[in-house]
Enzyme design. Sequence first.
Site, PDB file in Angstrom:
ATOM      1  N   ARG A   1       0.853  -1.195   0.000  1.00 26.04           N
ATOM      2  CA  ARG A   1       0.000   0.000   0.000  1.00 26.04           C
ATOM      3  C   ARG A   1       0.893   1.249   0.000  1.00 26.04           C
ATOM      4  O   ARG A   1       1.158   1.850   1.047  1.00 26.04           O
ATOM      5  CB  ARG A   1      -0.962  -0.014   1.194  1.00 26.04           C
ATOM      6  CG  ARG A   1      -1.901  -1.220   1.179  1.00 26.04           C
ATOM      7  CD  ARG A   1      -3.043  -1.057   2.142  1.00 26.04           C
ATOM      8  NE  ARG A   1      -3.892   0.083   1.783  1.00 26.04           N
ATOM      9  CZ  ARG A   1      -4.835   0.037   0.846  1.00 26.04           C
ATOM     10  NH1 ARG A   1      -5.061  -1.070   0.160  1.00 26.04           N
ATOM     11  NH2 ARG A   1      -5.552   1.115   0.582  1.00 26.04           N
TER      12      ARG A   1
ATOM     13  N   ASP B   1     -18.895  -5.289  -8.239  1.00 27.43           N
ATOM     14  CA  ASP B   1     -17.660  -4.513  -8.151  1.00 27.43           C
ATOM     15  C   ASP B   1     -16.498  -5.203  -8.853  1.00 27.43           C
ATOM     16  O   ASP B   1     -15.586  -4.551  -9.357  1.00 27.43           O
ATOM     17  CB  ASP B   1     -17.317  -4.296  -6.670  1.00 27.43           C
ATOM     18  CG  ASP B   1     -16.265  -3.226  -6.465  1.00 27.43           C
ATOM     19  OD1 ASP B   1     -16.109  -2.362  -7.347  1.00 27.43           O
ATOM     20  OD2 ASP B   1     -15.606  -3.235  -5.405  1.00 27.43           O
TER      21      ASP B   1
END
Length: 373
Positions: free
Chosen positions: A134, A277
Amino acid sequence: MPPVSMLIKPASSNCNLRCEYCFYHSLAENRQTDSYGIMDIDTLELLVKKALEYADHACSFVFQGGEPTLAGLDFFRSLTEFQKKYNAKKVQISNAIQTNGMVIDDEWARFLAENRFLVGLSLDGPKEIHDTYRTKPGGKGSFQRIMETVNRFNKYKVEYNILFVVTAYSARHAGKIYNFFKKHGFRYLQFIPCLDPLGEQPGGHEYSLTPDRYAFFLKTLFDLWYNDISKGNVISIRYFDNLVSMAMGYRPEACGMSGVCSCQFVVEADGGVYPCDFYVIDEWYLGDLRHSSFEEIVKSEVTNRFIEVSKHIDTRCRECKWFGLCGGGCRRDREPFEEGKPVLNRFCPAYAEFFEYAGDRILQLAKMFSRML
């Protein structure tokens, strides 16, 4: 008319992080248009108006990305005004947002608390694990900035939970991760296995989660969670909560655990609608809510085809004693299809090993909670 739940992408695939395992980035790269920009206010107003006219009893607005906060705070202020303006039927409205937390300041935190947004905050555990994948555009980790957001959420009493993506690396550190979350007082946790890009054979990336790693992670995490539950220290882990609930005879609230797809009304920034999604791609475009009604989208041929193909169940699943808890798993984990049909879930060996290990205790908890009702 039924209750309505919409998953809206107000900033499309745009994001201020560059998480290596991001499934939505890989989806967007394979569309004719990778980003639809920022949703304009007229489109937002029309979505709110149509949703509240169609819904009965309840209407849920969930915002994801990309990174939805890139649409700006004024966008969400307009959302709440439109909800007040068009809620003639007085349905129950709920708002939620999934964010990486990078732009959250005091003004954002105050707004989210005052307007009772449920916030999902992406946090992959302690710094050395979180910062592995991340990262910011320049490659730096985002952990420190996210922990500042945690402090703001606590200061303003924002209702939030933690979303954690399980990778091949993090799966080896379930104990460290769980204890980190406990130490910081996080009581609502969701762990989701990372996805390989759609259409690829699984396992081709450094982050790719293998069944054996996932089985180890689930068993280790369950032991820690069960030990706390046994001592009266209840920490919510969405997957385990759903398993206990299913063992009690209830339907799962998590879509991927039901075994069959439904239309999730995923709305891109241009108003385009998709069923899930994980499938916001040209092939599964259902229409445009600016020009189509909810009824037309629900009844469309593409919607029906998306749902029907998910009903295929592998014969090995039907014969498995854990099918009642597993249901075959999420359709996305049964890609790539063979002859137009989903294959056996890629994590089937992991789930089988986990259920053999923890199944008796799941049933034990179900009996215990049933007696408490």
